[in-house]
Design a protein around this motif. Structure first.
Motif, PDB file in Angstrom:
ATOM      1  N   LEU A 190       0.873  -1.179   0.000  1.00  0.00           N
ATOM      2  CA  LEU A 190       0.000   0.000   0.000  1.00  0.00           C
ATOM      3  C   LEU A 190       0.912   1.232   0.000  1.00  0.00           C
ATOM      4  N   ARG A 191       0.875   2.003  -1.097  1.00  0.00           N
ATOM      5  CA  ARG A 191       1.760   3.150  -1.251  1.00  0.00           C
ATOM      6  C   ARG A 191       0.986   4.440  -0.940  1.00  0.00           C
ATOM      7  N   VAL A 192       1.482   5.185   0.044  1.00  0.00           N
ATOM      8  CA  VAL A 192       0.869   6.458   0.446  1.00  0.00           C
ATOM      9  C   VAL A 192       1.807   7.587   0.033  1.00  0.00           C
ATOM     10  N   GLN A 193       1.290   8.540  -0.766  1.00  0.00           N
ATOM     11  CA  GLN A 193       2.073   9.681  -1.209  1.00  0.00           C
ATOM     12  C   GLN A 193       1.422  10.980  -0.708  1.00  0.00           C
ATOM     13  N   VAL A 194       2.276  11.929  -0.297  1.00  0.00           N
ATOM     14  CA  VAL A 194       1.809  13.235   0.192  1.00  0.00           C
ATOM     15  C   VAL A 194       2.540  14.313  -0.594  1.00  0.00           C
ATOM     16  N   LYS A 195       1.770  15.116  -1.335  1.00  0.00           N
ATOM     17  CA  LYS A 195       2.322  16.269  -2.056  1.00  0.00           C
ATOM     18  C   LYS A 195       1.966  17.523  -1.267  1.00  0.00           C
ATOM     19  N   HIS A 196       2.973  18.348  -0.956  1.00  0.00           N
ATOM     20  CA  HIS A 196       2.735  19.481  -0.054  1.00  0.00           C
ATOM     21  C   HIS A 196       3.591  20.675  -0.472  1.00  0.00           C
ATOM     22  N   SER A 197       3.223  21.830   0.034  1.00  0.00           N
ATOM     23  CA  SER A 197       3.991  23.042  -0.215  1.00  0.00           C
ATOM     24  C   SER A 197       5.143  23.136   0.787  1.00  0.00           C
ATOM     25  N   THR A 198       6.053  24.083   0.539  1.00  0.00           N
ATOM     26  CA  THR A 198       7.281  24.161   1.345  1.00  0.00           C
ATOM     27  C   THR A 198       7.030  24.636   2.766  1.00  0.00           C
ATOM     28  N   ASP A 199       5.895  25.295   3.031  1.00  0.00           N
ATOM     29  CA  ASP A 199       5.624  25.789   4.381  1.00  0.00           C
ATOM     30  C   ASP A 199       4.910  24.758   5.244  1.00  0.00           C
ATOM     31  N   ILE A 200       4.792  23.525   4.751  1.00  0.00           N
ATOM     32  CA  ILE A 200       4.093  22.462   5.489  1.00  0.00           C
ATOM     33  C   ILE A 200       5.109  21.407   5.924  1.00  0.00           C
ATOM     34  N   GLN A 201       5.027  20.971   7.185  1.00  0.00           N
ATOM     35  CA  GLN A 201       5.867  19.913   7.715  1.00  0.00           C
ATOM     36  C   GLN A 201       5.000  18.670   7.965  1.00  0.00           C
ATOM     37  N   VAL A 202       5.265  17.605   7.203  1.00  0.00           N
ATOM     38  CA  VAL A 202       4.502  16.359   7.329  1.00  0.00           C
ATOM     39  C   VAL A 202       5.088  15.546   8.475  1.00  0.00           C
ATOM     40  N   ASN A 203       4.242  15.076   9.388  1.00  0.00           N
ATOM     41  CA  ASN A 203       4.705  14.301  10.544  1.00  0.00           C
ATOM     42  C   ASN A 203       4.640  12.807  10.260  1.00  0.00           C
ATOM     43  N   ASP A 204       3.538  12.166  10.522  1.00  0.00           N
ATOM     44  CA  ASP A 204       3.445  10.731  10.313  1.00  0.00           C
ATOM     45  C   ASP A 204       1.996  10.313  10.119  1.00  0.00           C
ATOM     46  N   LEU A 205       1.821   9.007   9.814  1.00  0.00           N
ATOM     47  CA  LEU A 205       0.479   8.460   9.622  1.00  0.00           C
ATOM     48  C   LEU A 205      -0.144   8.084  10.957  1.00  0.00           C
ATOM     49  N   ASP A 206      -1.448   8.133  11.003  1.00  0.00           N
ATOM     50  CA  ASP A 206      -2.207   7.585  12.126  1.00  0.00           C
ATOM     51  C   ASP A 206      -2.659   6.183  11.722  1.00  0.00           C
ATOM     52  N   LEU A 207      -1.914   5.151  12.194  1.00  0.00           N
ATOM     53  CA  LEU A 207      -2.156   3.768  11.771  1.00  0.00           C
ATOM     54  C   LEU A 207      -3.300   3.102  12.524  1.00  0.00           C
ATOM     55  N   SER A 208      -3.936   3.802  13.448  1.00  0.00           N
ATOM     56  CA  SER A 208      -5.004   3.172  14.228  1.00  0.00           C
ATOM     57  C   SER A 208      -6.162   2.721  13.340  1.00  0.00           C
ATOM     58  N   ALA A 209      -6.434   3.466  12.263  1.00  0.00           N
ATOM     59  CA  ALA A 209      -7.531   3.082  11.368  1.00  0.00           C
ATOM     60  C   ALA A 209      -7.225   1.760  10.679  1.00  0.00           C
ATOM     61  N   LEU A 210      -5.960   1.542  10.273  1.00  0.00           N
ATOM     62  CA  LEU A 210      -5.580   0.281   9.628  1.00  0.00           C
ATOM     63  C   LEU A 210      -5.575  -0.876  10.630  1.00  0.00           C
ATOM     64  N   GLU A 211      -5.096  -0.628  11.843  1.00  0.00           N
ATOM     65  CA  GLU A 211      -5.010  -1.698  12.832  1.00  0.00           C
ATOM     66  C   GLU A 211      -6.386  -2.148  13.300  1.00  0.00           C
ATOM     67  N   GLU A 212      -7.362  -1.261  13.277  1.00  0.00           N
ATOM     68  CA  GLU A 212      -8.710  -1.641  13.708  1.00  0.00           C
ATOM     69  C   GLU A 212      -9.552  -2.212  12.574  1.00  0.00           C
ATOM     70  N   ALA A 213      -9.085  -2.101  11.331  1.00  0.00           N
ATOM     71  CA  ALA A 213      -9.849  -2.614  10.188  1.00  0.00           C
ATOM     72  C   ALA A 213      -9.842  -4.143  10.192  1.00  0.00           C
ATOM     73  N   GLU A 214     -10.894  -4.732   9.647  1.00  0.00           N
ATOM     74  CA  GLU A 214     -11.044  -6.185   9.587  1.00  0.00           C
ATOM     75  C   GLU A 214     -10.699  -6.693   8.197  1.00  0.00           C
ATOM     76  N   GLY A 215     -10.244  -7.952   8.147  1.00  0.00           N
ATOM     77  CA  GLY A 215      -9.971  -8.597   6.865  1.00  0.00           C
ATOM     78  C   GLY A 215      -8.520  -8.621   6.474  1.00  0.00           C
ATOM     79  N   PHE A 216      -7.652  -7.870   7.154  1.00  0.00           N
ATOM     80  CA  PHE A 216      -6.227  -7.865   6.835  1.00  0.00           C
ATOM     81  C   PHE A 216      -5.454  -7.378   8.051  1.00  0.00           C
ATOM     82  N   GLU A 217      -4.132  -7.511   7.969  1.00  0.00           N
ATOM     83  CA  GLU A 217      -3.273  -7.060   9.048  1.00  0.00           C
ATOM     84  C   GLU A 217      -2.050  -6.357   8.459  1.00  0.00           C
TER      85      GLU A 217
END
Length: 332
Positions: free
Chosen positions: A65-92
């Motif tokens: 699963l490839r996640v891409q973030v395109k942003h402007s120079t004044d934005i600092q990207v931190n990290d993903l919130d993986l809680s949604a994936l960990e709570e999802a059913e059908g995969f791990e």
């Protein structure tokens, strides 16, 4: 005479032309201002996308699963919130890579997921945290869908092996064989010599008593039941041991390579031995159900574990080999 005085009737048209020219200039400036504002707005934007390498999987397969973030120079990207994936059913989630900088304004993160449940599954929107002008905000990806398929039995059939092309034999190819035969002959001669010397004092060797196949299987089943593995939460280990005992019994009882065969191949071999259809169906149900527990991470009810043990014991009892002893006439 020619009248050189200006015509007052033309003055309104001149004023109208000046007004139109000024209006066009103002509109042009207005549109340039809007374009600049729109460009600045785009430069301050952030956009997150997610995509799967494949949307059609076999059960147990892994996919990126490839996640891409395109942003402007004044934005600092931190990290993903993986809680949604960990709570999802059908995969791990198996593995999450760090951010990879593809460009100054483009980041990418790879997430490896794996599914053991067949069917249609969804990957929920993934929140991505970032900072802009000292404020914490988030952006989310869109929801994705993928399908997990089971493995068809036909796919387990192996293609026939092509014959090996052999080179012409030479004398050197048989040299080690000749030496081995000579050494073996010498060893046999020495062994026979010492056996004859000790022939008068050699004690009788007690032959090893081999238990019938059904007694071995019933003893192993009783030991497995006493361990209470599934009651301790070791469901996969319990069913792996149970099916192995049944397969070893089939090898000892019917002389087939059951430990190296698939369920389909075992049933095919038994059908050639005039095996009872009702017992064949019961064996198929037991082996396939155990495979689902081992490979698909199924969580059956308590009655299922007990029923599988009863099936195994009943199958061994009903198919055990009965020795027929002929009575001899004791009269002279």
């Amino acid at each position: 005479m020619t009248n050189n005085q200006p015509n007052h009737n033309d003055r309104p048209s001149l004023r109208l032309g000046c007004n139109i020219t000024r209006t066009k200039s103002e509109l042009k400036s207005f549109f340039l201002l809007l374009l600049c504002l729109f460009t600045l707005h785009l430069q301050a934007q952030i956009n997150a996308t997610a995509a799967l390498d494949s949307t059609q999987l076999l059960i147990g397969d892994k996919v990126q699963l490839r996640v891409q973030v395109k942003h402007s120079t004044d934005i600092q990207v931190n990290d993903l919130d993986l809680s949604a994936l960990e709570e999802a059913e059908g995969f791990e989630v198996n593995e999450v890579s760090p951010w990879d900088t593809l460009r100054a304004d483009l980041l990418q993160k790879n997430i490896t997921i794996q599914s053991f449940d067949s069917g249609y599954h969804f990957i929920p929107p993934i929140p991505i945290l970032y900072n802009r002008n000292g404020e914490s905000q988030k952006v989310t990806t869109r929801r994705l869908a993928f399908t997990v398929n089971t493995i068809a039995q036909d796919s387990l059939q192996l293609a026939p092996i092509k014959p090996i092309e052999e080179e012409p034999r030479k004398l050197e190819d048989y040299l080690w064989l000749i030496i081995g035969v000579l050494v073996l002959g010498i060893l046999i001669g020495v062994l026979r010599y010492f056996m004859k010397r000790k022939e008068g004092t050699t004690e009788a060797v007690v032959p090893e008593i081999k238990l019938p196949a059904h007694e071995i299987a019933l003893q192993q089943l009783a030991a497995l039941k006493a361990e209470k593995l599934w009651q301790k939460g070791e469901v996969k280990t319990y069913h792996s041991r149970l099916t192995r005992i049944v397969r070893e019994y089939l090898e000892n009882r019917y002389d087939i390579q059951a430990l190296e065969m698939t369920t389909h191949q075992i049933l095919e071999q038994l059908s050639k031995l005039d095996f009872d259809d009702s017992r064949r169906d019961r064996l198929q149900e037991m082996l396939q159900a155990a495979d689902l527990v081992k490979f698909a991470k199924a969580e059956p009810a308590q009655e299922f574990h007990e029923r599988m043990m009863e099936y195994a014991e009943q199958f061994v009892e009903e198919t055990k080999k009965v020795e027929v002893v002929e009575e001899q006439d004791g009269s002279l």
